[in-house]
Design a protein around this motif. Structure first.
Motif, PDB file in Angstrom:
ATOM      1  N   GLY A 152      33.824  38.588  36.155  1.00 10.60           N
ATOM      2  CA  GLY A 152      33.813  37.680  37.008  1.00 10.60           C
ATOM      3  C   GLY A 152      33.281  38.009  38.174  1.00 10.60           C
ATOM      4  O   GLY A 152      32.586  37.649  38.969  1.00 10.60           O
ATOM      5  N   THR A 176      30.820  28.533  35.897  1.00 10.89           N
ATOM      6  CA  THR A 176      32.298  28.845  35.179  1.00 10.89           C
ATOM      7  C   THR A 176      31.662  28.928  33.425  1.00 10.89           C
ATOM      8  O   THR A 176      32.812  29.302  33.444  1.00 10.89           O
ATOM      9  N   LEU A 179      32.578  32.225  31.696  1.00  5.83           N
ATOM     10  CA  LEU A 179      33.679  33.177  32.498  1.00  5.83           C
ATOM     11  C   LEU A 179      35.205  32.393  31.464  1.00  5.83           C
ATOM     12  O   LEU A 179      35.412  31.374  30.774  1.00  5.83           O
ATOM     13  N   SER A 183      38.674  33.487  35.725  1.00  7.91           N
ATOM     14  CA  SER A 183      38.075  33.704  36.587  1.00  7.91           C
ATOM     15  C   SER A 183      36.722  32.311  36.700  1.00  7.91           C
ATOM     16  O   SER A 183      36.630  32.101  38.102  1.00  7.91           O
ATOM     17  N   GLN A 184      37.137  31.334  35.957  1.00  8.71           N
ATOM     18  CA  GLN A 184      36.428  30.269  36.317  1.00  8.71           C
ATOM     19  C   GLN A 184      36.812  29.334  37.490  1.00  8.71           C
ATOM     20  O   GLN A 184      36.406  29.038  38.452  1.00  8.71           O
TER      21      GLN A 184
ATOM     22  N   SER C 266      42.615  37.857  38.912  1.00  8.32           N
ATOM     23  CA  SER C 266      41.730  37.612  37.868  1.00  8.32           C
ATOM     24  C   SER C 266      41.534  39.543  36.631  1.00  8.32           C
ATOM     25  O   SER C 266      42.548  40.277  37.882  1.00  8.32           O
TER      26      SER C 266
END
Lengths: 320, 286, 316
Positions: A152, A176, A179, A183-184, C266
């Motif tokens: 990412g 995307t 990922l 992260s997308q 994340s």
């Protein structure tokens, strides 16, 4: 910014003849618009993106015009395009995570890139730091090697690099797909943020995942077998599409909450035509439930509603 | 139908590839010479045909005669046969041995791989020339076939290494998993699933082994470790230097064989590069 | 019918194999006859490794997998072949699953040679054609072709047909539709659902929640080689308890609602393999002191397990 594409036709040269990857495409992208470009494999979306930015063999420019901000882009001439690439039009490539040189520190790579475009790295420094903050990457990342970053993070770094010179048009090619889910979401939202902050004026987001487009795109354009099928505002495409292909496509997407035992979805029987010898007329004819004789002619991509374009004979004359 | 198209596509590029064409033509010319050559001359290689001793090329003796009056042309065409024989058999043994060891090591992995790897490394580091000198000292009579075996037994390591590496990467592919789930035995999987995917590589390996064998044989012959009861191009060069060709200026004795070896091996490498370009679509030019 | 009992897979990595990678750590679940269970996880969660362990393609480091009570790691030779008559797999990339130098039907020939050598070719051909029709293919269009002449969807159906020819009881489907086009995906998925209704048990491995919901009754959510949550699929999606599952469901792009503006954590490191403590510790908004110890998988409701201290403590 504005992007105007007129009758763009690009073929692939192969031993057995030309593959008609993109046929007579005409459409616009407005200032500030994030346009999603969706379609199945072989529909021509990647061809379109690559034609705009790096048209090289085996791709062959056959005809059409591309106007960026009113200026014609000589996409058939790789040399002349150098002035446009990275400055006025930029791309975040597919597999962006592998796009960075593994044996170079990231900062060094950026420096070299800027110097090759005759831009003084120092003049862009402040702007870059601002962008790094936007994507939540620490400034120290410039002194690291790509392998030290996660997937990412690499994706976000590449986004920063691609928009260093604030291009008018940013093309995001499947950014995307590789990922993880968190992260997308982060990367998709960052793209919108870039547009909002002025790091790019407009964007074309290429993906096969329409649900991402629902989240971030203003308009969606659906392509099929090298031809444009429909372009409209996101909500319209999802909730009230007019092209038969779009309708079948949207209804075949499983959503959380839908179960087989309660509500069996159907796909589209058949498969897309081979574009080596494309069929006459509308490419979707064979699989279309409402095809009729007129479909042996290529339907024009016309505006049937405000900013709603469809290429289907059934829709011609309905609202125009 | 599609298979037909595939073959035609291959030929299309093959016939356009200069390196492949030139290489193949040169080899074919020499091959034809090796096959029909001996019947073009009535002299045997070791017959003392010319009482006048060393004579430059003439209409009677196309390549001239040696120090002893032997027909150089006769020696040449017989030597060509021997050279091709060594290339094919010596190179063949090397390739087969390399395949066997490479496939087994690559597919099995684990302890078997470690052992085979160790063996490969040992053979790779052995100073072959020194070993051969020792062996040659014990063997009174050496035939061409013995030479082939020497060459085969020392040339296989790099083939084994390369095949092992390829097999490693192919082993993890889904179709190998599918074959395992179909109850196929390992040996069957190697030969009917993995090897066919490496056909082009195996062909290239054999061609390189062929050329390498010829070169190595010529070296052995030249330093005196060649076959004791036959003639080959390398042996011609050895005799010529031994019997003063450089001092006496009998260039017709060593230049033909030397040139021939150079051309043959060069042509083989050229074929190799051409075929590689052919097999790998990315290297092709449209 | 299939019982996975505390299995783990440990790989040796690093120079000289000094370090260990726990790709799968202490996983247990069961699949009954005729049931479809989804193994849901992102890349690095260990789901493919579990599938391969069930298929005997990867060795089990510790733990036991039993099929109808028989330990599968004890099977060799003829017994292993008998196992493959009952259990088969279909993988993600149809083009990689078929040897490109041979025609696609070769996979059927191999099945005949290995498992049904006594059947004559006529009868076998009939069987092949019937099975192809059962999976929705027209034998005339797809037989006698090379893999690159067929589409991804057709090849996946080919591979499902191959499994059916063996009259299997259990299928491991590892991301079988993720490489297919959107319009053909649903057809292959429907085929799977149909087969399930006829009695086939399925281990459905996927990263896509909506697919799992579409086809499976029960689901196991995996994260970094560990089970986060396990139970009836619908229940998990309507009311996820584990913070990871909640994050997953909130982050997945949907066509009926927009993302909430809350940012999701994340990760800054690669998410593969289990190390110590709770695997979700570095990203979890509810983490506290106890989470340094790996959470037990607690049954907080009948047939509903969660591995989270916060949830299980609150439940008591």
């Amino acid at each position: 910014m504005s992007l105007q594409i007129e009758n763009l036709t690009v073929h692939y040269q192969t031993l057995r003849g030309d593959v008609h990857a993109l046929e007579s495409s005409t459409f616009n992208v407005r200032d500030g618009e994030i346009m999603g470009l969706a379609g199945e494999s072989g529909c021509g979306k990647t061809t379109l993106a690559h034609a705009l930015i790096a048209l090289a063999p085996p791709m062959k420019f056959v005809g059409g015009r591309v106007l960026l901000d009113g200026e014609e882009m000589p996409i058939w001439d790789t040399e002349k395009m150098n002035d446009f690439r990275f400055q006025k039009i930029s791309i975040i490539p597919q597999y962006a995570m592998n796009a960075m040189n593994p044996i170079r520190k990231i900062g060094k790579m950026v420096e070299e890139l800027l110097k090759s475009k005759k831009v003084n790295p120092k003049s862009v420094m402040a702007d870059m730091n601002m962008k790094l903050d936007l994507v939540k990457l620490p400034h120290e990342v410039l002194g690291m090697y790509p392998i030290e970053l996660s997937g990412g993070m690499k994706q976000r770094m590449v986004m920063v690099i691609s928009t260093l010179l604030n291009p008018s048009l940013l093309i995001a090619d499947e950014i995307t797909s590789a990922l993880d889910v968190a992260s997308q979401k982060a990367v998709a939202e960052m793209l919108v943020m870039f547009r909002d902050q002025g790091c790019c004026k407009s964007a074309i987001v290429i993906t096969h995942d329409i649900s991402i487009l629902y989240q971030i795109a203003d308009t969606i354009m659906i392509m099929y077998a090298g031809q444009l099928a429909e372009k409209a505002a996101t909500k319209t495409i999802i909730n009230s599409p007019r092209h038969p292909y779009t309708k079948l496509l949207i209804s075949s997407l499983p959503q959380i909450g839908v179960k087989y035992v309660e509500n069996q979805l159907t796909g589209i029987p058949g498969k897309p035509p081979l574009l080596l010898h494309p069929p006459e007329g509308c490419c979707f004819r064979e699989r279309c439930p409402v095809a009729f004789e007129q479909c042996s002619q290529v339907p024009p991509f016309i505006e049937i509603d405000k900013d709603h374009y469809v290429a289907c004979w059934r829709e011609v004359g309905s609202n125009a | 139908m599609k298979n037909q198209k595939k073959k035609n596509e291959f030929l299309y590029f093959a016939l356009r590839n200069k390196k492949l064409l030139i290489g193949t033509s040169v080899i074919l010319i020499f091959l034809v010479l090796a096959i029909i050559g001996p019947s073009l001359t009535k002299n045997e290689p070791f017959d003392y045909a010319n009482p006048l001793g060393p004579q430059p090329p003439s209409s009677e003796y196309w390549f001239g005669t040696t120090f002893f009056g032997q027909d150089v042309f006769s020696q040449f065409v017989h030597g060509l046969r021997a050279t091709f024989f060594v290339g094919a058999i010596g190179g063949g043994i090397g390739t087969l041995l390399g395949m066997l060891i490479g496939f087994v090591a690559g597919y099995r992995g684990g302890v078997v791989d470690e052992i085979l790897n160790a063996i490969t490394n040992i053979v790779l580091v052995i100073p072959t020339l020194a070993v051969l000198l020792i062996i040659a000292a014990y063997l009174e009579v050496r035939s061409i076939f013995t030479e082939c075996i020497f060459i085969g037994l020392t040339a296989w390591p790099w083939v084994a290494r390369a095949i092992r590496a390829q097999t490693f990467s192919l082993r993890t592919r889904d179709f190998v998993d599918l074959a395992r789930m179909s109850g196929m035995k390992s040996s069957r999987i190697i030969f009917s699933e993995i090897a066919p995917n490496m056909m082009s590589y195996l062909l290239l390996a054999f061609i390189l082994q062929f050329g390498g064998a010829i070169l190595f044989a010529a070296t052995l012959d030249f330093i005196g470790l060649g076959p004791t009861n036959a003639i080959s191009l390398g042996l011609m060069m050895q005799y010529s230097v031994l019997w003063g060709a450089l001092q006496l200026g009998t260039w017709w004795w060593f230049i033909p064989p030397g040139l021939a070896i150079t051309l043959i091996v060069g042509a083989l490498y050229s074929m190799n590069v051409g075929l590689d370009e052919n097999f790998n679509p990315k290297l092709r030019e449209l | 019918m299939l019982r996975v009992d505390r299995i783990s897979k440990i790989y040796r990595v690093g120079t000289f194999g000094g370090k260990e990678l726990h790709a799968v750590s202490d996983i247990s679940f069961t699949i009954k006859d005729g049931e479809c269970v989804s193994l849901i996880g992102e890349s690095g969660s260990g789901k493919t490794t579990i599938g391969k362990m069930v298929l005997r393609l990867v060795s089990i480091s510790s733990g036991v997998i039993t099929l109808d009570g028989v330990d599968i790691s004890s099977l060799e030779g003829g017994a292993l072949k008998a196992y493959y008559r009952k259990v088969q797999g279909v993988f993600q990339d149809p083009f990689s699953s078929l040897n490109p130098v041979f025609k696609a039907d070769r996979i059927f020939q191999i099945i005949q040679e290995q498992f049904y050598p006594d059947i004559d070719s006529q009868t076998w051909q009939g069987r092949v054609e019937k099975t192809l029709r059962d999976v929705g293919l027209n034998p005339e269009h797809v037989l006698n072709k090379f893999p690159h002449q067929l589409s991804g969807g057709q090849l996946q159906r080919f591979l499902i047909a191959r499994a059916l020819l063996l009259d299997i009881k259990f299928l491991v489907a590892d991301e079988i539709i993720s490489m297919l086009d959107a319009s053909t995906r649903i057809d292959v998925l429907n085929l799977l659902a149909e087969l399930k209704q006829r009695g086939l048990s399925i281990l459905f491995i996927t990263h896509d929640l909506s697919l799992a919901n579409y086809i499976s009754e029960r689901a196991v959510i995996l994260y970094r080689g560990c089970i986060a949550e396990m139970g009836v699929t619908e229940k998990i999606f309507q009311q996820p308890r584990h913070p990871y599952t909640q994050m997953l469901i909130a982050s997945v792009p949907r066509l009926d609602q927009k993302w909430s503006s809350a940012t999701t954590a994340s990760s800054t490191v690669a998410q593969i393999g289990y190390q110590h403590g709770c695997p979700y510790l570095d990203r979890c908004p509810l983490a506290f002191e106890k989470c340094k110890k790996r959470p037990d998988l607690v049954e907080i409701e009948p047939d509903y397990h969660v591995a989270c201290w916060k949830v299980s403590d609150n439940h008591r």
